[in-house]
Write a protein that holds these residues in place. Structure first.
Motif, PDB file in Angstrom:
ATOM      1  N   GLY A   1       9.360   3.415  -4.410  1.00 51.05           N
ATOM      2  CA  GLY A   1      10.074   4.069  -3.313  1.00 51.05           C
ATOM      3  C   GLY A   1      10.823   3.104  -2.416  1.00 51.05           C
ATOM      4  O   GLY A   1      11.407   3.523  -1.412  1.00 51.05           O
ATOM      5  N   SER A   2      10.805   1.813  -2.721  1.00 50.38           N
ATOM      6  CA  SER A   2      11.603   0.841  -1.961  1.00 50.38           C
ATOM      7  C   SER A   2      11.659  -0.473  -2.745  1.00 50.38           C
ATOM      8  O   SER A   2      10.928  -0.646  -3.726  1.00 50.38           O
ATOM      9  N   THR A   3      12.502  -1.388  -2.274  1.00 50.02           N
ATOM     10  CA  THR A   3      12.647  -2.662  -3.003  1.00 50.02           C
ATOM     11  C   THR A   3      11.637  -3.716  -2.528  1.00 50.02           C
ATOM     12  O   THR A   3      11.627  -4.837  -3.026  1.00 50.02           O
TER      13      THR A   3
ATOM     14  N   VAL B   1       0.844  -1.202   0.000  1.00 49.68           N
ATOM     15  CA  VAL B   1       0.000   0.000   0.000  1.00 49.68           C
ATOM     16  C   VAL B   1       0.881   1.254   0.000  1.00 49.68           C
ATOM     17  O   VAL B   1       0.650   2.199  -0.762  1.00 49.68           O
ATOM     18  N   ARG B   2       1.932   1.214   0.828  1.00 48.49           N
ATOM     19  CA  ARG B   2       2.853   2.361   0.890  1.00 48.49           C
ATOM     20  C   ARG B   2       3.504   2.587  -0.486  1.00 48.49           C
ATOM     21  O   ARG B   2       3.601   3.705  -0.975  1.00 48.49           O
ATOM     22  N   GLY B   3       3.886   1.489  -1.125  1.00 51.21           N
ATOM     23  CA  GLY B   3       4.531   1.577  -2.437  1.00 51.21           C
ATOM     24  C   GLY B   3       3.591   2.139  -3.488  1.00 51.21           C
ATOM     25  O   GLY B   3       3.985   2.963  -4.320  1.00 51.21           O
ATOM     26  N   MET B   4       2.320   1.708  -3.437  1.00 49.54           N
ATOM     27  CA  MET B   4       1.343   2.203  -4.419  1.00 49.54           C
ATOM     28  C   MET B   4       1.099   3.698  -4.203  1.00 49.54           C
ATOM     29  O   MET B   4       0.972   4.464  -5.165  1.00 49.54           O
TER      30      MET B   4
ATOM     31  N   ASP C   1       3.966   5.584  -5.621  1.00 47.54           N
ATOM     32  CA  ASP C   1       3.868   5.600  -7.084  1.00 47.54           C
ATOM     33  C   ASP C   1       2.893   6.689  -7.546  1.00 47.54           C
ATOM     34  O   ASP C   1       3.175   7.450  -8.468  1.00 47.54           O
ATOM     35  N   LEU C   2       1.748   6.798  -6.834  1.00 46.98           N
ATOM     36  CA  LEU C   2       0.739   7.791  -7.234  1.00 46.98           C
ATOM     37  C   LEU C   2       1.201   9.215  -6.926  1.00 46.98           C
ATOM     38  O   LEU C   2       0.970  10.138  -7.707  1.00 46.98           O
ATOM     39  N   LEU C   3       1.871   9.361  -5.785  1.00 46.56           N
ATOM     40  CA  LEU C   3       2.305  10.704  -5.382  1.00 46.56           C
ATOM     41  C   LEU C   3       3.463  11.230  -6.225  1.00 46.56           C
ATOM     42  O   LEU C   3       3.699  12.428  -6.288  1.00 46.56           O
ATOM     43  N   HIS C   4       4.208  10.303  -6.827  1.00 46.23           N
ATOM     44  CA  HIS C   4       5.370  10.727  -7.623  1.00 46.23           C
ATOM     45  C   HIS C   4       5.151  10.446  -9.102  1.00 46.23           C
ATOM     46  O   HIS C   4       6.021   9.938  -9.800  1.00 46.23           O
ATOM     47  N   CYS C   5       3.953  10.789  -9.547  1.00 47.83           N
ATOM     48  CA  CYS C   5       3.595  10.582 -10.949  1.00 47.83           C
ATOM     49  C   CYS C   5       4.525  11.389 -11.864  1.00 47.83           C
ATOM     50  O   CYS C   5       4.636  12.598 -11.708  1.00 47.83           O
ATOM     51  N   LYS C   6       5.200  10.731 -12.765  1.00 48.10           N
ATOM     52  CA  LYS C   6       6.053  11.474 -13.699  1.00 48.10           C
ATOM     53  C   LYS C   6       6.247  10.623 -14.949  1.00 48.10           C
ATOM     54  O   LYS C   6       6.678   9.473 -14.856  1.00 48.10           O
ATOM     55  N   ARG C   7       5.900  11.215 -16.081  1.00 46.43           N
ATOM     56  CA  ARG C   7       6.015  10.439 -17.324  1.00 46.43           C
ATOM     57  C   ARG C   7       7.469  10.287 -17.753  1.00 46.43           C
ATOM     58  O   ARG C   7       8.229  11.250 -17.706  1.00 46.43           O
ATOM     59  N   LEU C   8       7.794   9.077 -18.178  1.00 50.55           N
ATOM     60  CA  LEU C   8       9.138   8.832 -18.717  1.00 50.55           C
ATOM     61  C   LEU C   8       9.199   9.389 -20.127  1.00 50.55           C
ATOM     62  O   LEU C   8       8.209   9.319 -20.862  1.00 50.55           O
TER      63      LEU C   8
END
Ligand SMILES: Cc1cc2nc3c(=O)[nH]c(=O)nc-3n(C[C@H](O)[C@H](O)[C@H](O)COP(=O)(O)OP(=O)(O)OC[C@H]3O[C@@H](n4cnc5c(N)ncnc54)[C@H](O)[C@@H]3O)c2cc1C
Length: 506
Positions: free
Chosen positions: A169-171, A137-140, A143-150
């Motif tokens: 944000g982590s392994t 949940v933390r990882g998801m 992912d949502l908070l750091h939205c950035k298109r490649l």
């Protein structure tokens, strides 16, 4: 790259695995004028497809020593099933529906318990409660908070492990969950695997949505496309020969199957191809004849073991090509690696030891859950076989109760020097299943699939493209490269599509 074969020309195919035999069959269908010599270093054909039949207590049993199922959603499966139809083998085809018990997959958690991979929200809620999804949940959220298109133009390859760690944000998610999937498909370490070659879906989502979670949600509820690819349409037009309506229906049925196989094992496919090819006057299968060298000839030809050919199709694994193509730069110095996998078949007649709660295709072992024994995953063959329906009758085949499973062990762990103890693995599997397998005196057989799967490591696509380019230059386009190392994916259907594309452009 198109094949350059003159009328009544001569083609050499190196290898008689799925790639070599499929290529030869399709070429023979499209260009019956062409002479085809298939060189195979072993005394048998089929490559890794190896369905071993033996007797146990007076009954016949089939134990798969390599691939066993085809994914329904792969285009190559449609082509393979159609080839079986054309060869009069449709009665052998069997499938598992998407709602079948055999379409359940499990992961081993760090506590040694099997956790079902979720297919709906209820299962997802259960999955999130299990320790295996610690950090999910933390990882998801990360992912949502750091939205950035490649940026498609500047993206450089990286390992799947790096890509996941960057987005989540982590392994944690990689180590606890996704690494298991990489064990099942590639027997590989996701921290070495190329994101561009093996994690295309992740990369595409990041390019399009800037986030995996957004990508996942955007795909929810979307119906799979019923439109057939250009290659499938072209295959049917030039080889398959079904009416448009029948072909679309046929393809739809394959795509609706979770997985497919053949009664008697997956080796029925190369066996059927071989039986057909051996009857063709223009085709010669040279078993036990390894290719030692492929040299540029004078003019428009290539010399293989001293014989001149208009075209050569190699289906060798890139790590095995260096000795045969000594002049191609980039094949030397271990540029291409592969992994070896121990296949341990376990069979207990008369009893089903896989309880309903965990009955499914099998389970995978993520890196975080590994018990240091090199176990990558376990396939519950008897569950799959019990759930197969015959393609024509849509009925199950009668099967006596039994337990049949396959342990996959080694892969990247072997490359890192891990000493394997298969009996220890079997003991661990007993614990995972909650039954003492040894008490049932199982029949076991082991096989090492040496260098069975290429390592699609970071930068793989560039390396492979350089080899293809160099090969084209050296042999003036008269040598093309097929097989699993040059296909888009690692599975049998991917290989079939790669060979089809080569032949359609002949
Ligand atoms: C253990 C294991 C399990 C797998 N499970 C699945 C699965 O469930 N589903 C799936 O879709 N895929 C699976 N795969 C992948 C699948 O096996 C491959 O995609 C496929 O078999 C590759 O076929 P190929 O013809 O490219 O190569 P190969 O099968 O390797 O064929 C190459 C052939 O070339 C021959 N050869 C080598 N050197 C020479 C030479 N010098 N001269 C002449 N001949 C030579 C070899 O003997 C061999 O017969 C699995 C692979 C392994 C190893």
């Amino acid at each position: 790259m198109s094949l350059q074969v003159p009328r009544n020309g001569k083609v050499c195919v190196i290898g008689s695995g799925v790639a070599g035999l499929t290529f030869s069959y399709l070429l023979n269908q499209l260009r019956p004028d062409v002479h085809i010599d298939i060189y195979e270093k072993q005394e048998r054909s089929g490559g890794w497809l190896n369905s071993h039949h033996r007797e146990v207590n007076g009954s016949k049993v089939m134990l798969e020593r390599g691939p066993r199922t085809l994914r329904g959603k792969s285009d190559g499966s449609i082509v393979m099933i159609d080839i079986m139809r054309r060869l009069g083998q449709l009665s052998q085809v069997q499938y598992v529906g998407k709602k079948s018990q055999a379409n359940r997959q499990f992961l081993l958690n760090g506590q040694g318990r099997l956790v079902e991979v979720p297919k709906n929200w209820t299962q997802f809620a259960k999955f999130v409660m299990d320790p295996i999804s610690g950090g999910l949940v933390r990882g998801m959220a990360h992912d949502l908070l750091h939205c950035k298109r490649l940026d498609r133009k500047t993206y450089e390859d990286e390992s799947v492990g790096q890509l996941l760690a960057r987005r989540f944000g982590s392994t944690e998610i990689g180590d606890r969950i996704i690494s298991g999937i990489y064990h099942g498909i590639y027997a590989g370490d996701m921290n070495e695997m190329s994101s561009l070659h093996t994690g295309r879906r992740f990369v595409e989502d990041e390019m399009k949505y800037g986030s995996f979670v957004r990508g996942m949600f955007s795909g929810l509820g979307a119906k799979p496309s019923e439109i057939l690819s250009g290659e499938l349409m072209e295959y049917n037009r030039s080889i398959g020969g079904q009416t448009q309506h029948n072909w679309t229906e046929f393809a739809r049925r394959v795509k609706q199957s979770a997985m497919l196989g053949f009664a008697g094992g997956l080796e029925q496919y190369p066996l059927a191809l071989r039986a057909y090819l051996e009857k063709q006057q223009q085709v010669r299968l040279r078993l036990g004849q390894a290719v030692a060298s492929v040299l540029p000839g004078t003019g428009q030809n290539v010399v293989v073991n001293g014989v001149h050919y208009d075209h050569v199709r190699s289906t060798l694994n890139p790590s095995a090509m260096a000795a045969i193509f000594p002049e191609i730069q980039g094949l030397q110095h271990g540029d291409f690696k592969s992994v070896s996998v121990y296949i341990m078949n376990v069979y207990v007649p008369g009893t089903n030891l896989i309880r309903d709660a965990i009955a499914g295709f099998g389970y995978l072992v993520p890196q975080r859950s590994s018990q240091g024994d090199g176990l990558l995953g376990v396939i519950f063959d008897s569950v799959v076989e019990r759930n197969y329906l015959n393609w024509q009758t849509q009925l199950p085949r009668h099967q006596d109760d039994c337990t049949k499973m396959t342990l996959m062990v080694g892969g990247h762990y072997l490359n890192k020097g891990l000493h394997l103890d298969l009996h220890k693995c079997l003991g661990h599997v007993s614990n995972h299943l909650g039954v003492d397998l040894a008490a049932y005196n199982p029949v076991t057989q082991n096989l090492l699939a040496r260098d069975g799967i290429p390592v699609f490591d970071v930068g793989f696509d560039k390396k492979a493209a350089r080899v293809v380019e160099e090969c084209t230059r050296l042999y003036a386009g008269h040598v093309t490269l097929g097989g699993v190392g040059f296909a888009r994916g690692p599975g049998v259907p991917d290989v079939v599509m790669h060979e089809l594309a080569a032949v359609l452009h002949a």
